[in-house]
Scaffold this active site. Sequence first.
Site, PDB file in Angstrom:
ATOM      1  N   HIS A  50       0.828  -1.203   0.000  1.00 31.94           N
ATOM      2  CA  HIS A  50       0.000   0.000   0.000  1.00 31.94           C
ATOM      3  C   HIS A  50       0.866   1.258   0.000  1.00 31.94           C
ATOM      4  O   HIS A  50       2.061   1.187   0.248  1.00 31.94           O
ATOM      5  CB  HIS A  50      -0.925   0.028   1.223  1.00 31.94           C
ATOM      6  CG  HIS A  50      -0.182   0.068   2.530  1.00 31.94           C
ATOM      7  ND1 HIS A  50       0.173  -1.075   3.221  1.00 31.94           N
ATOM      8  CD2 HIS A  50       0.281   1.108   3.275  1.00 31.94           C
ATOM      9  CE1 HIS A  50       0.817  -0.729   4.329  1.00 31.94           C
ATOM     10  NE2 HIS A  50       0.898   0.594   4.383  1.00 31.94           N
ATOM     11  N   GLU A  72      -3.390   3.293   2.913  1.00 38.21           N
ATOM     12  CA  GLU A  72      -3.514   3.406   4.364  1.00 38.21           C
ATOM     13  C   GLU A  72      -3.677   4.884   4.699  1.00 38.21           C
ATOM     14  O   GLU A  72      -3.042   5.740   4.085  1.00 38.21           O
ATOM     15  CB  GLU A  72      -2.255   2.857   5.042  1.00 38.21           C
ATOM     16  CG  GLU A  72      -2.301   2.917   6.555  1.00 38.21           C
ATOM     17  CD  GLU A  72      -1.051   2.346   7.203  1.00 38.21           C
ATOM     18  OE1 GLU A  72      -1.052   2.209   8.438  1.00 38.21           O
ATOM     19  OE2 GLU A  72      -0.063   2.034   6.489  1.00 38.21           O
TER      20      GLU A  72
END
Length: 177
Positions: A119, A165
């Site tokens: 991510h 995130e």
Amino acid sequence: MSFNGEQHPGVVPAPGNTQGFRLNHTMLRAKDPEVALAFYSRVFGMRVLRKLDFEEMQFSLYFLANVEQGEAIPEDTRERTAWTFGQKGLLELTHNWGTEQQADFAYHDGNAEPQGFGHICFSVPDLAAAQAWFDVCNVTFVKRAEQGKMKDVIFVKDPDGYWIEVIQADLMAGMGD
């Protein structure tokens, strides 16, 4: 004495030859640049600093950043290109021409098997407000702040399925103790 980083097996003192090195950007592939640019500009407030087209190889690069108010960015294209490659923490979206017209085309997000890339992450000033904003924007959640074992961490997906995130820095202080 200044902080020189945590010490762990495998960590060596930074060689003098690496003075001035910095992480400039992370690249994600985007199936449809119009959709991806709309997402990153609308949902995360990013701005395109520079677009580079490579006609012979049929791809384009879009360099995005969260620009601080009043930040002096060169207007001249060549100066802005050099300035862009000297920044920290940019997102590069790479578009291979024609993928947007292929209905079944998709990039591997790195979180499906076999896992690899995980991510990117954005830090926000107010996690609850960001989560509410994501709801307004109809963003796809992987995990909300109140879910799972790691509280105060959000995961959402971009249009290509990459995970993002989202954290609030001061809420991370006790993480991993």
